[in-house]
Design a protein around this motif. Structure first.
Motif, short mmCIF file in Angstrom:
data_model
loop_
_atom_site.label_atom_id
_atom_site.label_comp_id
_atom_site.label_asym_id
_atom_site.label_seq_id
_atom_site.Cartn_x
_atom_site.Cartn_y
_atom_site.Cartn_z
N ALA A 168 -49.22 24.03 5.95
CA ALA A 168 -48.71 25.20 6.67
C ALA A 168 -49.84 25.96 7.34
CB ALA A 168 -47.95 26.11 5.71
N ALA A 169 -50.97 26.07 6.66
CA ALA A 169 -52.12 26.76 7.25
C ALA A 169 -52.66 25.99 8.46
CB ALA A 169 -53.22 26.95 6.21
N GLU A 170 -52.50 24.69 8.46
CA GLU A 170 -52.95 23.88 9.60
C GLU A 170 -52.21 24.29 10.88
OE1 GLU A 170 -54.76 21.43 12.11
OE2 GLU A 170 -55.36 21.63 10.03
N ALA A 171 -50.99 24.71 10.75
CA ALA A 171 -50.21 25.14 11.91
C ALA A 171 -50.87 26.34 12.60
CB ALA A 171 -48.79 25.49 11.50
N LEU A 172 -51.64 27.11 11.87
CA LEU A 172 -52.33 28.26 12.45
C LEU A 172 -53.63 27.88 13.12
CD1 LEU A 172 -51.79 30.81 9.55
CD2 LEU A 172 -50.49 30.63 11.67
N THR A 173 -54.29 26.83 12.65
CA THR A 173 -55.60 26.47 13.19
C THR A 173 -55.52 25.36 14.23
OG1 THR A 173 -56.05 24.88 11.44
CG2 THR A 173 -56.74 27.15 11.06
N GLY A 174 -54.84 24.29 13.93
CA GLY A 174 -54.67 23.20 14.88
C GLY A 174 -55.87 22.30 15.05
N ASP A 175 -56.86 22.35 14.14
CA ASP A 175 -58.03 21.48 14.31
C ASP A 175 -57.99 20.24 13.42
OD1 ASP A 175 -58.52 22.59 11.87
OD2 ASP A 175 -60.54 23.30 12.32
N LEU A 176 -56.90 20.03 12.72
CA LEU A 176 -56.63 18.85 11.89
C LEU A 176 -57.51 18.77 10.64
CD1 LEU A 176 -56.09 16.15 14.65
CD2 LEU A 176 -54.37 17.48 13.44
N PHE A 177 -58.31 19.79 10.34
CA PHE A 177 -59.13 19.79 9.14
C PHE A 177 -58.28 20.07 7.90
CE2 PHE A 177 -61.87 21.84 5.99
CZ PHE A 177 -62.87 20.88 5.86
N LEU A 178 -57.52 21.15 7.95
CA LEU A 178 -56.69 21.51 6.80
C LEU A 178 -55.59 20.47 6.55
CD1 LEU A 178 -56.34 25.36 7.31
CD2 LEU A 178 -57.83 24.14 5.73
N LEU A 179 -55.17 19.78 7.60
CA LEU A 179 -54.16 18.75 7.43
C LEU A 179 -54.72 17.58 6.61
CD1 LEU A 179 -51.26 18.07 8.17
CD2 LEU A 179 -52.14 16.87 10.17
N MET A 180 -56.00 17.27 6.80
CA MET A 180 -56.61 16.20 6.01
C MET A 180 -56.74 16.63 4.55
SD MET A 180 -56.94 13.88 8.25
CE MET A 180 -55.64 14.56 9.24
N LEU A 181 -57.06 17.90 4.31
CA LEU A 181 -57.11 18.41 2.94
C LEU A 181 -55.71 18.41 2.32
CD1 LEU A 181 -59.60 21.41 3.23
CD2 LEU A 181 -60.07 19.07 2.51
N ALA A 182 -54.71 18.72 3.13
CA ALA A 182 -53.32 18.68 2.65
C ALA A 182 -52.95 17.25 2.25
CB ALA A 182 -52.37 19.20 3.73
N GLY A 183 -53.38 16.29 3.04
CA GLY A 183 -53.13 14.89 2.69
C GLY A 183 -53.80 14.51 1.38
#
Length: 143
Positions: A15-30
């Motif tokens: 959800a936090a990745e939706a605010l940043t959009g740099d795909l870093f937090l999405l990798m941590l979410a994975g």
């Protein structure tokens, strides 16, 4: 219980990745979601879950993120909308000067001004669109 914590962490990171959009937090979410899956199947201590999270996250950051950045950060292959008008030729309909003028560009009539404010182009002149500034075509006669 540890699986639930990792699951919640993964969802919050996504959800936090939706605010940043740099795909870093999405990798941590994975990494967190993968760890949640492993924690639900095993009874590893929390420190081993943290190592699994670190390994999965680093693998995603190094292996997947660069590929996704190349895929999604590339500009569209062809210019569209106003960007497609730069470099096109236009016909001057009404004398183009510093404060007034009209050109016919791709079948539409645009207000226009010269790139060099000291120049003016009479009706019937063919000019090149250098840029679009709002709703005004900035044109230049060239050589």
């Amino acid at each position: 219980m540890a699986a639930l914590i990792w699951l919640v962490a993964g969802v919050l990171l996504a959800a936090a990745e939706a605010l940043t959009g740099d795909l870093f937090l999405l990798m941590l979410a994975g990494g967190a979601l993968g760890t949640a899956g492993i924690a639900s199947l095993t009874d590893f201590p929390i420190w081993l879950d943290a190592i699994v999270f670190g390994v999965l996250s680093i693998a995603l950051l190094v292996g997947v993120r660069p590929m996704l950045l190349r895929r999604f950060a590339a500009p569209p292959p062809t210019a569209t909308n106003v960007a497609a008008l730069t470099g096109k030729h236009a016909l001057v309909l009404e004398e183009v000067g510093e404060h007034a003028g009209q050109v016919k560009l791709d079948g539409d009539v645009w207000t226009a001004r010269p790139l060099d404010a000291t120049e003016s182009y009479p009706a019937g002149t063919t000019v090149t669109v250098m840029k679009i500034d709002g709703a005004t075509a900035v044109v230049w006669k060239g050589l």
